[in-house]
Design an enzyme around this catalytic site. Structure first.
Site, PDB file in Angstrom:
ATOM      1  N   GLY A  49      -2.847   8.543  40.123  1.00 28.03           N
ATOM      2  CA  GLY A  49      -3.994   8.267  39.257  1.00 28.03           C
ATOM      3  C   GLY A  49      -3.835   6.940  38.542  1.00 28.03           C
ATOM      4  N   ALA A  50      -2.575   6.556  38.308  1.00 20.55           N
ATOM      5  CA  ALA A  50      -2.329   5.303  37.592  1.00 20.55           C
ATOM      6  C   ALA A  50      -2.838   4.102  38.406  1.00 20.55           C
ATOM      7  CB  ALA A  50      -0.849   5.167  37.281  1.00 20.55           C
ATOM      8  N   GLY A  55      -6.867   6.120   0.707  1.00 19.84           N
ATOM      9  CA  GLY A  55      -8.001   5.796   1.576  1.00 19.84           C
ATOM     10  C   GLY A  55      -8.106   4.318   1.884  1.00 19.84           C
TER      11      GLY A  55
HETATM   12  C1  HXC Z   1      -5.436   0.539 -11.870  1.00 19.77           C
HETATM   13  C2  HXC Z   1      -3.337  -0.056 -11.237  1.00 19.77           C
HETATM   14  C3  HXC Z   1      -3.476   0.646 -10.032  1.00 19.77           C
HETATM   15  C4  HXC Z   1      -4.715   1.302  -9.780  1.00 19.77           C
HETATM   16  C5  HXC Z   1      -1.547  -0.245 -10.046  1.00 19.77           C
HETATM   17  N1  HXC Z   1      -2.118  -0.582 -11.189  1.00 19.77           N
HETATM   18  N2  HXC Z   1      -2.352   0.521  -9.310  1.00 19.77           N
HETATM   19  N3  HXC Z   1      -4.305  -0.101 -12.131  1.00 19.77           N
HETATM   20  N4  HXC Z   1      -5.651   1.212 -10.727  1.00 19.77           N
HETATM   21  N5  HXC Z   1      -4.931   1.966  -8.658  1.00 19.77           N
HETATM   22  C6  HXC Z   1      -1.548  -1.399 -12.255  1.00 19.77           C
HETATM   23  C7  HXC Z   1      -0.419  -0.745 -12.977  1.00 19.77           C
HETATM   24  O1  HXC Z   1      -0.909   0.076 -13.988  1.00 19.77           O
HETATM   25  C8  HXC Z   1       0.344  -1.931 -13.497  1.00 19.77           C
HETATM   26  O2  HXC Z   1      -0.332  -2.415 -14.630  1.00 19.77           O
HETATM   27  C9  HXC Z   1       0.164  -2.957 -12.410  1.00 19.77           C
HETATM   28  O3  HXC Z   1      -0.968  -2.547 -11.646  1.00 19.77           O
HETATM   29  C10 HXC Z   1       1.333  -3.058 -11.482  1.00 19.77           C
HETATM   30  O4  HXC Z   1       1.694  -1.763 -11.048  1.00 19.77           O
HETATM   31  P1  HXC Z   1       3.183  -1.230 -11.072  1.00 19.77           P
HETATM   32  O5  HXC Z   1       3.112   0.227 -10.925  1.00 19.77           O
HETATM   33  O6  HXC Z   1       3.899  -1.775 -12.263  1.00 19.77           O
HETATM   34  O7  HXC Z   1       3.766  -1.935  -9.781  1.00 19.77           O
HETATM   35  P2  HXC Z   1       4.771  -1.362  -8.698  1.00 19.77           P
HETATM   36  O8  HXC Z   1       5.925  -0.718  -9.360  1.00 19.77           O
HETATM   37  O9  HXC Z   1       5.032  -2.494  -7.772  1.00 19.77           O
HETATM   38  O10 HXC Z   1       3.979  -0.218  -7.935  1.00 19.77           O
HETATM   39  C11 HXC Z   1       2.813  -0.552  -7.214  1.00 19.77           C
HETATM   40  C12 HXC Z   1       2.099   0.718  -6.735  1.00 19.77           C
HETATM   41  C13 HXC Z   1       1.883   1.654  -7.981  1.00 19.77           C
HETATM   42  C14 HXC Z   1       2.991   1.420  -5.708  1.00 19.77           C
HETATM   43  C15 HXC Z   1       0.827   0.309  -6.091  1.00 19.77           C
HETATM   44  O11 HXC Z   1       1.287   0.904  -9.030  1.00 19.77           O
HETATM   45  C16 HXC Z   1       1.001   2.804  -7.671  1.00 19.77           C
HETATM   46  O12 HXC Z   1       1.453   3.821  -7.121  1.00 19.77           O
HETATM   47  N6  HXC Z   1      -0.288   2.691  -8.068  1.00 19.77           N
HETATM   48  C17 HXC Z   1      -1.221   3.770  -7.887  1.00 19.77           C
HETATM   49  C18 HXC Z   1      -1.604   3.890  -6.483  1.00 19.77           C
HETATM   50  C19 HXC Z   1      -2.664   4.893  -6.280  1.00 19.77           C
HETATM   51  O13 HXC Z   1      -2.438   6.102  -6.353  1.00 19.77           O
HETATM   52  N7  HXC Z   1      -3.914   4.385  -6.084  1.00 19.77           N
HETATM   53  C20 HXC Z   1      -5.028   5.229  -5.880  1.00 19.77           C
HETATM   54  C21 HXC Z   1      -4.928   5.582  -4.387  1.00 19.77           C
HETATM   55  S1  HXC Z   1      -6.272   6.472  -3.868  1.00 19.77           S
HETATM   56  P3  HXC Z   1       0.419  -3.146 -15.847  1.00 19.77           P
HETATM   57  O14 HXC Z   1      -0.676  -3.374 -16.840  1.00 19.77           O
HETATM   58  O15 HXC Z   1       1.458  -2.189 -16.300  1.00 19.77           O
HETATM   59  O16 HXC Z   1       0.984  -4.398 -15.266  1.00 19.77           O
HETATM   60  C22 HXC Z   1      -7.284   5.346  -3.357  1.00 19.77           C
HETATM   61  C23 HXC Z   1      -8.502   5.940  -2.876  1.00 19.77           C
HETATM   62  C24 HXC Z   1      -9.217   5.029  -1.968  1.00 19.77           C
HETATM   63  O17 HXC Z   1      -7.081   4.206  -3.376  1.00 19.77           O
HETATM   64  C25 HXC Z   1     -10.447   5.746  -1.597  1.00 19.77           C
HETATM   65  C26 HXC Z   1     -11.029   5.283  -0.343  1.00 19.77           C
HETATM   66  C27 HXC Z   1     -11.760   6.362   0.312  1.00 19.77           C
END
Ligand code: HXC
Length: 523
Positions: A413-414, A180
């Site tokens: 129309g354009a 989101g």
């Molecule tokens: C808490 C998070 C996090 C999150 C990453 N981290 N995303 N912590 N909440 N959403 C933390 C990891 O645990 C990790 O901590 C550090 O950030 C770096 O992440 P990595 O995974 O090591 O980095 P990378 O390999 O570069 O991958 C990045 C990433 C991946 C692609 C963003 O972390 C990921 O898929 N994160 C989850 C994404 C996700 O599903 N988010 C929720 C989406 S839904 P450490 O301590 O190990 O360094 C959403 C809803 C929004 O956002 C709603 C709006 C309506």
């Protein structure tokens, strides 16, 4: 040496001092986190702000904010600022508000307090009438915090909408932006992405694989290239972060601070404005393409054209430029791509740009060479009717000064849609090469003289005769000029001078729409 490598070497020296300050604001592990960010080929949140804003102009807000949640180990790890640097400063002396997400803190994820900090600068930006720039680098909602982080996103989305049309909002995607979270940038005016280090998608590659069995990388699915060419989600794709930041600065130079103001004007001394080069752009053969960018560059102040959405829907060209120092928005059909035809993507691209210019008092110049709308089931079934109507609606509703120059074809129309007099354009010019008609001469002759041609002794000769007759009558600008639909037929080399005078004359235009809550643009 690659440009990317060169940039990172320069930056690693330049930011030593800045990073020391950054470390001070993190409770432990700062240096390692900065190294990790650089290893990802990304700058830190503070480095980005440093590059974006004028030297020493940044005033940080909320430096000591920390997250509140204590679940899932969050009571053991605290970072000052909670993963986002927020505040205000200047770019070329003009006030802007900025937030910059810090991926080194919980992946830049958005907590309740992180969201509150962003909301604070958004409100300040709106109340004080200055652009908001968001530098996005985040793993999305902070998973440990649950619904409060979702609420935080919604608080931001709501303010994006409230600020829309009040202040320019710019998003730069400089890392992940998923789920989101993509909807905040999507509701801002312009999106920038950095090649190879940023991506945007609603559902990532793993979910895609589970649901549709497609194998796709994050870059392929939602990288800068995909969004600047296929989806059109991003307006600008930069090779690296420095280029991205420079593009943001350039874009801002064409914009006012808010909807009550005018864009800054550069000093300009009129001189000989004839541009001979324009006389030789239109090919003799009306079906031969040419590049509308050459026409644009021939008309506007030297090197002032700044194109948006360059690699998406290339059959229409949109961008900002200056004419006699004054900022204008340009929409031009592009004969070099699909003969400049209007289709779904080009209509939506044009409409969005027209509405931005109208929100922010930027006069519009339309350069027209359009053979009509693109036929076919693909277009019809994907709603060219609704989408084409968006462009028509956007032009009709725009109250900024609007000037059209028809360089060649204005068919069907354009003709109406492309800022015709009938939908409120202020001044309409045509070059002598203009052809203003319901359709091309051959198609027209084949329909209206069908029987005559079929019954002729030599149908081919008859067809040629009728094509010639139709061309003589309609494939020129004079019928429209007799009616006043065209204000003047001008030589190409006079165009710049005419437009300088036209936009000057329209400087104080006042046009009001009928009283209403808001219109209902076909979405
Ligand atoms: C808490 C998070 C996090 C999150 C990453 N981290 N995303 N912590 N909440 N959403 C933390 C990891 O645990 C990790 O901590 C550090 O950030 C770096 O992440 P990595 O995974 O090591 O980095 P990378 O390999 O570069 O991958 C990045 C990433 C991946 C692609 C963003 O972390 C990921 O898929 N994160 C989850 C994404 C996700 O599903 N988010 C929720 C989406 S839904 P450490 O301590 O190990 O360094 C959403 C809803 C929004 O956002 C709603 C709006 C309506």
């Amino acid at each position: 040496m690659t440009k990317r490598k060169l940039d990172s070497e320069i930056l690693s020296k330049k930011f030593d001092e800045l990073n020391r300050k950054n470390q001070e604001s993190l409770l432990g592990g700062g240096e390692k986190r900065i190294e990790q960010q650089h290893a990802r080929n990304k700058l830190t949140a503070r480095e980005r702000i440093h590059l974006l804003l004028d030297e020493d102009s940044f005033e940080e807000l909320g430096k000591f904010v920390m997250h509140r949640s204590k679940d899932f180990g969050l009571d053991k790890e605290y970072y000052l600022g909670d993963g986002v640097v927020t505040g205000y400063g200047t770019i070329n002396g003009r006030l802007v508000y900025v937030f910059s997400q810090d991926f080194t803190v919980f992946g830049g994820s958005l907590s309740e307090t992180h969201a509150e900090k962003i909301v604070k600068v958004m409100e300040l930006a709106m109340q004080n009438g200055a652009p908001l720039i968001g530098l996005n680098d985040s793993g999305g909602a902070r998973i440990q915090e649950g619904v409060v982080s979702l609420g935080g996103y919604a608080d931001i989305f709501y303010r994006n909408v409230m600020a829309s049309g009040v202040i320019p909002q710019i998003s730069a995607i400089m890392g992940p932006c998923a789920g989101g979270a993509v909807y905040s940038p999507a509701m801002t005016d312009f999106i920038f992405m950095v090649e190879n280090t940023s991506f945007m998608f609603v559902t990532g590659p793993n979910v895609v694989k589970t649901v549709t069995h497609e194998n796709v990388t994050a870059e392929e699915l939602g990288g800068a290239s995909a969004h600047s060419t296929k989806s059109g989600v991003t307006h600008f794709a930069a090779a690296n972060e420095m280029e991205c930041i420079n593009q943001i600065k350039q874009l801002l130079s064409y914009m006012p601070q808010n909807c009550e103001e005018e864009a800054p004007r550069l000093d300009y001394t009129p001189s000989d404005e004839a541009r001979e080069k324009l006389n030789s752009i239109i090919p003799d053969n009306p079906n031969q393409p040419y590049d509308m960018r050459e026409v644009i560059e021939g008309i506007v102040d030297t090197d002032s054209f700044f194109e948006a959405h360059k690699n998406f829907a290339e059959n229409i060209v949109v961008g900002f430029a200056r004419i006699a120092g004054r900022s204008i928005g340009i929409v031009g059909n592009q004969p070099a791509s699909l003969a400049g035809v209007l289709d779904i993507d080009s209509s939506v691209k044009g409409a969005r740009f027209v509405r931005f210019c109208d929100c922010f008092n930027i006069p519009l110049l339309v350069l027209e060479d359009v053979p009509g709308f693109l036929p076919g089931t693909d277009q019809e079934w994907n709603a060219i009717i609704t989408n084409g109507a968006k462009l028509l609606y956007a032009f009709s509703e725009a109250t900024v000064p609007r000037v059209t120059v028809i360089t060649r074809k204005a068919y069907g129309g354009a003709y109406d849609v492309m800022n015709s007099k009938h939908i409120g354009a202020d001044l309409n010019y045509a070059w002598p090469t203009a052809e203003i008609a319901v359709m091309g001469a051959k198609g027209a002759a084949e329909i209206i003289f069908k029987r005559e041609i079929a019954e002729a002794e030599n149908p081919e000769a008859k067809l040629n005769e009728k094509v010639e007759e139709y061309t003589r009558k309609f494939a020129n600008p004079y019928r429209a000029a007799h009616r006043g639909y065209i204000d003047e037929v001008i030589y190409p080399d006079q165009t710049r001078e005419k437009l300088i005078r036209a936009f000057k004359m329209l400087e104080n235009k006042v046009a009001k729409l009928p009283k209403k809550k808001h219109g209902n643009i076909p979405l």
